[in-house]
Enzyme design. Structure first.
Site, PDB file in Angstrom:
ATOM      1  N   HIS A   1      -2.739 -63.990  -6.855  1.00 13.18           N
ATOM      2  CA  HIS A   1      -1.858 -64.940  -6.189  1.00 13.18           C
ATOM      3  C   HIS A   1      -1.666 -66.125  -7.119  1.00 13.18           C
ATOM      4  CE1 HIS A   1      -0.159 -67.801  -3.530  1.00 13.18           C
ATOM      5  NE2 HIS A   1      -1.269 -68.471  -3.309  1.00 13.18           N
TER       6      HIS A   1
ATOM      7  N   ASN B   1       3.743 -71.962  -6.595  1.00 14.20           N
ATOM      8  CA  ASN B   1       3.106 -71.128  -5.579  1.00 14.20           C
ATOM      9  C   ASN B   1       4.167 -70.700  -4.562  1.00 14.20           C
ATOM     10  OD1 ASN B   1       1.650 -70.032  -3.469  1.00 14.20           O
ATOM     11  ND2 ASN B   1       0.141 -71.678  -3.352  1.00 14.20           N
TER      12      ASN B   1
ATOM     13  N   CYS C   1      -0.508 -66.974   2.115  1.00 16.17           N
ATOM     14  CA  CYS C   1      -0.501 -66.510   0.728  1.00 16.17           C
ATOM     15  C   CYS C   1      -1.144 -65.141   0.536  1.00 16.17           C
ATOM     16  CB  CYS C   1      -1.189 -67.535  -0.165  1.00 16.17           C
ATOM     17  SG  CYS C   1      -0.450 -69.183  -0.093  1.00 16.17           S
TER      18      CYS C   1
END
Length: 319
Positions: free
Chosen positions: A246, A276, A113
């Site tokens: 993020h 996500n 990520c």
């Protein structure tokens, strides 16, 4: 002095949308349970015949158009992904073939990520050193392919997508400061531990996450690195026009913003409809904010992300 600056952005989301209600039909969960814990309402899922490089290509075409340049003007391609098309060659090389620009360097960066932060930092270094003038930086993922759809703790969190930026040489300040970090001691709380050996998969090929441990670490790490990045750049928190975090969990985003003294009105949030998307989440959110007219030229923007490893980072830039 040579700087690197964002010349254009693009993004792509697969057509198939998986809502919380649809998920509740296949796993024991509910829309209320998912939203209250994550802030996510839906996510996009790649078609069976779509691979990471396909998503990356769609986002790249839009970024090149936004930058007003042709793919043949690029000096380098960097793709941040943890879900490449295959073991090798890299997703970047496969993207290069799709863009029909043979010869220039093309490689992947793997920091899950946080991958886009690491990829953007790499592009910045190449440009500032004079080794490249225009670099395509992409974050692309098909996280749906590493999910256990019977595990409600993880399958509700992730989605697929791609975001891209064309970063180019500039005489005016663009990327102002970069700070990266990693700590492999925490590998056990967020991983996908499988590997290929003897033609078979060894280990568990699904994403594993200790949610509470990840939450605790992420809030502290993101707050600390954001503060250090601003301090080292000599920029006050009040000077930040936008925070693009993020997109992992709304509570993490809110906690980080609060720690920095930023109103949520200054935070770009695309999580509710995208979930996500790992390395794709920051460039996806950035592009959507640009196209919505929120992020505008000459504004100061702070990007930050954290992923398995742990690896985390922040980039302060003037758009």
């Amino acid at each position: 002095m040579t700087y690197s600056r964002i010349l254009g952005t693009g993004s792509y989301l697969p057509d198939t949308i998986l809502t919380n209600a649809m998920l509740a039909e296949r796993v024991e969960t509910s829309d209320e349970w998912i939203v209250s814990r994550t802030g996510i309402h839906a996510r996009h899922i790649a078609a069976d015949d779509q691979k990471t490089s396909d998503l990356a290509y769609q986002a790249s075409v839009k970024a090149l158009e936004s930058a007003g340049i042709a793919a043949t003007d690029l000096d380098m391609i960097i793709v941040a992904t943890t879900t490449p098309d295959m073991v090798f060659p890299s997703a970047a090389c496969l993207l290069q073939e799709k863009l029909n620009v043979p010869g220039i360097p093309a490689f992947d960066v793997q920091a899950v990520c946080a991958g886009f932060m690491f990829a953007l930092a790499t592009a910045d270094s190449y440009i500032k050193s004079g080794m490249a003038k225009q670099v395509l930086v992409v974050g692309a993922e098909v996280m749906s392919r590493v999910l256990d759809w019977d595990d409600r703790r993880t399958c509700v969190l992730f989605g697929d997508g791609a975001g891209a930026m064309v970063v180019g040489k500039s005489d005016a300040p663009g990327i102002m400061h970069v700070k990266l970090a990693a700590d492999g001691r925490y590998q056990g709380i967020l991983n996908t531990p499988a590997q290929i050996a003897g033609g078979k998969i060894q280990g568990i090929p699904y994403l594993h996450m200790d949610g509470p441990a990840v939450f605790k670490f992420a809030v502290k790490a993101l707050s600390d690195i954001a503060e250090k990045t601003l301090a080292e750049a000599g920029v006050e928190q009040s000077a930040v026009d936008w925070l693009v975090p993020h997109q992992a969990n709304l509570r993490i985003i809110e906690s980080t913003a609060k720690h920095l003294g930023l109103s949520m009105d200054k935070v770009i949030v695309t999580l509710p409809q995208q979930g996500n998307t790992s390395a794709a989440s920051i460039p996806l959110a950035f592009d959507h904010a640009v196209r919505d007219g929120k992020i505008q030229r000459d504004q100061t923007v702070l990007l930050e992300g954290i992923g398995g490893g742990f690896a985390w980072g922040a980039v302060l830039l003037r758009y």
